[in-house]
Write a protein that holds these residues in place. Structure first.
Motif, PDB file in Angstrom:
ATOM      1  N   TYR A 121      31.836  58.124  75.982  1.00 19.04           N
ATOM      2  CA  TYR A 121      32.633  57.786  74.801  1.00 19.04           C
ATOM      3  C   TYR A 121      31.795  58.004  73.533  1.00 19.04           C
ATOM      4  O   TYR A 121      32.229  58.651  72.582  1.00 19.04           O
ATOM      5  N   ASP A 122      30.602  57.492  73.557  1.00 13.69           N
ATOM      6  CA  ASP A 122      29.739  57.627  72.381  1.00 13.69           C
ATOM      7  C   ASP A 122      29.351  59.096  72.152  1.00 13.69           C
ATOM      8  O   ASP A 122      29.343  59.579  71.019  1.00 13.69           O
TER       9      ASP A 122
ATOM     10  N   GLU B  94      32.443  65.813  84.061  1.00 15.94           N
ATOM     11  CA  GLU B  94      33.384  66.860  83.655  1.00 15.94           C
ATOM     12  C   GLU B  94      34.827  66.383  83.726  1.00 15.94           C
ATOM     13  O   GLU B  94      35.671  66.797  82.937  1.00 15.94           O
ATOM     14  N   GLN B  95      35.089  65.511  84.703  1.00 16.52           N
ATOM     15  CA  GLN B  95      36.449  65.005  84.840  1.00 16.52           C
ATOM     16  C   GLN B  95      36.734  63.918  83.819  1.00 16.52           C
ATOM     17  O   GLN B  95      37.828  63.834  83.261  1.00 16.52           O
ATOM     18  N   LEU B  96      35.732  63.075  83.610  1.00 15.49           N
ATOM     19  CA  LEU B  96      35.916  61.923  82.725  1.00 15.49           C
ATOM     20  C   LEU B  96      36.049  62.351  81.259  1.00 15.49           C
ATOM     21  O   LEU B  96      36.859  61.814  80.494  1.00 15.49           O
ATOM     22  N   ARG B  97      35.255  63.329  80.877  1.00 15.00           N
ATOM     23  CA  ARG B  97      35.138  63.716  79.476  1.00 15.00           C
ATOM     24  C   ARG B  97      36.477  64.012  78.781  1.00 15.00           C
ATOM     25  O   ARG B  97      36.778  63.413  77.739  1.00 15.00           O
ATOM     26  N   PRO B  98      37.317  64.898  79.340  1.00 18.03           N
ATOM     27  CA  PRO B  98      38.564  65.157  78.617  1.00 18.03           C
ATOM     28  C   PRO B  98      39.484  63.946  78.573  1.00 18.03           C
ATOM     29  O   PRO B  98      40.233  63.774  77.604  1.00 18.03           O
ATOM     30  N   MET B  99      39.393  63.090  79.578  1.00 18.18           N
ATOM     31  CA  MET B  99      40.252  61.911  79.548  1.00 18.18           C
ATOM     32  C   MET B  99      39.802  60.948  78.467  1.00 18.18           C
ATOM     33  O   MET B  99      40.631  60.315  77.793  1.00 18.18           O
ATOM     34  N   ILE B 100      38.496  60.830  78.326  1.00 14.41           N
ATOM     35  CA  ILE B 100      37.985  59.933  77.290  1.00 14.41           C
ATOM     36  C   ILE B 100      38.264  60.508  75.908  1.00 14.41           C
ATOM     37  O   ILE B 100      38.620  59.787  74.973  1.00 14.41           O
ATOM     38  N   ALA B 101      38.130  61.834  75.808  1.00 16.61           N
ATOM     39  CA  ALA B 101      38.405  62.460  74.506  1.00 16.61           C
ATOM     40  C   ALA B 101      39.848  62.185  74.085  1.00 16.61           C
ATOM     41  O   ALA B 101      40.117  61.839  72.930  1.00 16.61           O
ATOM     42  N   LYS B 110      36.880  51.529  72.361  1.00 13.17           N
ATOM     43  CA  LYS B 110      35.973  51.546  73.512  1.00 13.17           C
ATOM     44  C   LYS B 110      36.191  50.331  74.417  1.00 13.17           C
ATOM     45  O   LYS B 110      36.237  50.458  75.643  1.00 13.17           O
ATOM     46  N   GLU B 111      36.354  49.175  73.788  1.00 10.43           N
ATOM     47  CA  GLU B 111      36.505  47.976  74.599  1.00 10.43           C
ATOM     48  C   GLU B 111      37.766  48.055  75.458  1.00 10.43           C
ATOM     49  O   GLU B 111      37.773  47.685  76.628  1.00 10.43           O
TER      50      GLU B 111
END
Lengths: 132, 132, 132, 132
Positions: A121-122, B94-101, B110-111
DNA sequence: GTGGTCTAGACCACT
DNA sequence: GTGGTCTAGACCACG
């Protein structure tokens, strides 16, 4: 904004494009109202088919991230980003769930997982790329 | 163990199967050493072709979640689950990144995001299903 | 002689058995004329089906490594081992070839490969097991 | 590149295919970056089902010998071949061991065996076929 | 009865 | 036109 495509990824190119644009918006590199390259110029810049760019833009528009104007071109939605809809929440949970299940199998404890998410996230907020 | 498939989903059936089995292991419903249904019986139970089951099982075996014994059948890996490998960490990011974006774009702070992940983590651990 | 079977190997059990017996002969642990366990006792010792032992013994007999006598049981061929036949040489080359090709692809240079073969040759001669 | 399949062999067709492609790479006949035939054209050329080709290609991709690009086709991995991994070394020893044991039984002395391996190594490097 | 392999033929997503 | 996925149905090796 620099687009990096992995031609041998199992992700379709239009999906990679969408992800990168969304991440650009998330990081603040692309701001609401800002112009995006035209379909044609982007296609020739990154060497992919017009249809591919078009598909990515069309889907981004459908989800409310960008606006497409017939003559003026493509801009990041100046009215702001889409919010947290029930459909989004469901999609998010469906995507997150198998990843978290695998993490549990692999003995990633909850604190570690949360730390990974927080750190990504950061990174995204500060525009740090995967390869950086 | 109950398998629920969504034939309308854009996820391949074999992927849905893998996800459900992994989640079954994560929740403790499937324990190391436990038998899984044979390719043929599972295929007829859930009404898909045996090759589809076979593909899911083969991939799960390659990743170390299950073992396939030639004539005896299929079991959850009794030697325990695969650990946290560098390849896994990369795939996960790689999987997490686009979902977080996307979450960032949609103003999920974030919380809130961490809370969603934590809640899913607990749900899976306690075997709570998506539709429950 | 200790038999170690890997029930999750992709090699059939009867093949693993043959390999272990051949290696036992190669190392000198089993000498020409020496008795081998009966089909029944070996089957119960290592917990596999009678047919499986039978198949291994029959094939070993066909290749000339052992003799099977109706009443007296099974012995390592007291007349010595089969020699270097044209069929054997062809089979050997067919098996070796793809392994060497892969080694070349993976940049195993000739000296290194020969060293690997030599070292395995010595290990087997001195009865050193894989896990030792 | 000419593919020769033995439909009577006990080796699965997809394995024979993998072996021939690996040998083609080893001999330099196939160079990194070079195109391989499409699944369908190769299938019709050599008269087997496209799924069989697909399986061979998929496994070669998993091992890092080739790359599969979604719509563009299949190429020899332009980033070079996979290296010498611990898994490879183990697999290699497991395959080599029974062959060497049999050679010892058949009184193939060490120098002779090394000479056979060396000669095959050179043959493959210079693209000499089995039947040549 | 188990998984492994192969065939034939179909539809789809992507470019 | 490419690979990806799925189905239906078959034969084989193994134990």
């Amino acid at each position: 904004m620099i687009i990096r495509l992995d031609m041998q990824s199992d992700l379709p190119i239009y999906t990679q494009l969408m992800n990168q644009i969304i991440e650009g918006i998330a990081s603040g590199e692309l701001k609401p109202g800002e112009d995006l390259p035209s379909v044609r110029s982007l296609a020739s810049d990154i060497g992919v088919n017009l249809h591919t760019i078009n598909k990515a833009y069309t889907l981004l528009k459908q989800e409310g991230f960008i606006q497409i104007h017939r003559q003026k071109g493509v801009v990041v939605n100046p009215e702001g980003m889409p919010g947290i809809t029930p459909e989004y929440e469901q999609k998010q949970a469906e995507q997150l769930r198998p990843m978290i299940a695998e993490a549990i199998c692999r003995s990633v404890d909850k604190e570690h997982l949360l730390q990974i998410v927080e750190s990504l996230y950061d990174d995204i907020l500060h525009g740090e790329k995967e390869n950086a």
